[in-house]
Design a protein around this motif. Structure first.
Motif, PDB file in Angstrom:
ATOM      1  N   GLU A   1       0.836  -1.202   0.000  1.00  0.00           N
ATOM      2  CA  GLU A   1       0.000   0.000   0.000  1.00  0.00           C
ATOM      3  C   GLU A   1       0.873   1.254   0.000  1.00  0.00           C
ATOM      4  O   GLU A   1       0.621   2.200  -0.752  1.00  0.00           O
ATOM      5  CB  GLU A   1      -0.925  -0.006   1.216  1.00  0.00           C
ATOM      6  N   ARG A   2       1.906   1.240   0.833  1.00  0.00           N
ATOM      7  CA  ARG A   2       2.809   2.391   0.900  1.00  0.00           C
ATOM      8  C   ARG A   2       3.516   2.614  -0.442  1.00  0.00           C
ATOM      9  O   ARG A   2       3.631   3.740  -0.914  1.00  0.00           O
ATOM     10  CB  ARG A   2       3.843   2.179   2.011  1.00  0.00           C
ATOM     11  N   ARG A   3       3.971   1.518  -1.055  1.00  0.00           N
ATOM     12  CA  ARG A   3       4.651   1.645  -2.347  1.00  0.00           C
ATOM     13  C   ARG A   3       3.690   2.152  -3.418  1.00  0.00           C
ATOM     14  O   ARG A   3       4.070   2.951  -4.274  1.00  0.00           O
ATOM     15  CB  ARG A   3       5.265   0.318  -2.776  1.00  0.00           C
ATOM     16  N   GLY A   4       2.449   1.711  -3.370  1.00  0.00           N
ATOM     17  CA  GLY A   4       1.446   2.197  -4.320  1.00  0.00           C
ATOM     18  C   GLY A   4       1.262   3.700  -4.235  1.00  0.00           C
ATOM     19  O   GLY A   4       1.130   4.378  -5.261  1.00  0.00           O
ATOM     20  N   MET A   5       1.279   4.238  -3.026  1.00  0.00           N
ATOM     21  CA  MET A   5       1.143   5.689  -2.857  1.00  0.00           C
ATOM     22  C   MET A   5       2.360   6.433  -3.415  1.00  0.00           C
ATOM     23  O   MET A   5       2.218   7.479  -4.044  1.00  0.00           O
ATOM     24  CB  MET A   5       0.923   6.031  -1.386  1.00  0.00           C
ATOM     25  N   VAL A   6       3.542   5.880  -3.200  1.00  0.00           N
ATOM     26  CA  VAL A   6       4.764   6.506  -3.727  1.00  0.00           C
ATOM     27  C   VAL A   6       4.734   6.509  -5.252  1.00  0.00           C
ATOM     28  O   VAL A   6       5.016   7.530  -5.897  1.00  0.00           O
ATOM     29  CB  VAL A   6       6.027   5.774  -3.203  1.00  0.00           C
TER      30      VAL A   6
ATOM     31  N   ALA B   1       2.100   6.242  -7.223  1.00  0.00           N
ATOM     32  CA  ALA B   1       1.019   7.120  -7.686  1.00  0.00           C
ATOM     33  C   ALA B   1       1.462   8.580  -7.661  1.00  0.00           C
ATOM     34  O   ALA B   1       1.129   9.354  -8.568  1.00  0.00           O
ATOM     35  CB  ALA B   1      -0.226   6.921  -6.831  1.00  0.00           C
ATOM     36  N   SER B   2       2.229   8.949  -6.643  1.00  0.00           N
ATOM     37  CA  SER B   2       2.758  10.313  -6.570  1.00  0.00           C
ATOM     38  C   SER B   2       3.706  10.587  -7.740  1.00  0.00           C
ATOM     39  O   SER B   2       3.677  11.673  -8.324  1.00  0.00           O
ATOM     40  CB  SER B   2       3.488  10.517  -5.240  1.00  0.00           C
TER      41      SER B   2
ATOM     42  N   PHE C   1       3.678   0.434 -11.031  1.00  0.00           N
ATOM     43  CA  PHE C   1       2.402   0.576 -10.326  1.00  0.00           C
ATOM     44  C   PHE C   1       1.506  -0.632 -10.587  1.00  0.00           C
ATOM     45  O   PHE C   1       0.900  -1.175  -9.662  1.00  0.00           O
ATOM     46  CB  PHE C   1       1.699   1.868 -10.760  1.00  0.00           C
TER      47      PHE C   1
ATOM     48  N   HIS D   1      -0.158  -6.579  -4.602  1.00  0.00           N
ATOM     49  CA  HIS D   1      -0.990  -6.159  -3.474  1.00  0.00           C
ATOM     50  C   HIS D   1      -2.224  -7.049  -3.381  1.00  0.00           C
ATOM     51  O   HIS D   1      -2.590  -7.521  -2.302  1.00  0.00           O
ATOM     52  CB  HIS D   1      -1.384  -4.688  -3.649  1.00  0.00           C
TER      53      HIS D   1
END
Length: 135
Positions: free
Chosen positions: A26-31, A33-34, A107, A114
């Motif tokens: 989840e954390r990597r997905g946010m990075v 996505a940014s 991603f 995930h």
């Protein structure tokens, strides 16, 4: 209270690495996505972290090494949470290091992994529920 702590530890041990993997995915997905969201931002530097090294750190395992030239070396990770800067193959003229195709592929791969972690975690929880019900 000791009994509850023991029960929580037993449940955590049963869930194993899947819970930690899910949080890191989840954390990597946010990075990632940014990174994608800032693909057109001048001087934006794409970030990522070495998932395997972070998972090993979270689970108390040995530190892993990269196996591919495009992996982020553990030694380059810096900043909060082991975030490092991705080295671009073709840096843009405006200083942005986001390569949209690379970020989209990372991603997508992260999203699939995930979902796999979530599926495995759900199966572990279902097994616990069946055991509690005595099935």
């Amino acid at each position: 209270m000791e009994r509850n702590d023991h029960a929580m530890t037993a449940i955590r041990d049963h869930l194993g690495i899947h819970a930690d993997a899910l949080v890191l995915r989840e954390r990597r997905g946010m990075v990632l996505a940014s990174n994608v969201a800032n693909a057109a931002t001048p001087h934006f530097k794409a970030r990522d972290f070495d998932f395997a090294a972070e998972l090993a750190r979270a689970t108390g395992g040995a530190e892993l090494t990269s196996t591919h030239a495009r992996h982020i070396p553990v030694g380059q990770a810096s900043g909060p949470g082991g975030l490092g800067y991705r080295q671009p193959v073709n840096p843009s003229l405006d200083g942005n290091t986001v390569e949209l195709a690379v970020e989209q592929m990372a991603f997508s791969e992260n999203a699939v992994r995930h979902q796999t972690s979530l599926t495995l975690l759900n199966r572990k929880i279902s097994g616990l529920q069946r055991a509690i019900r005595g099935e």
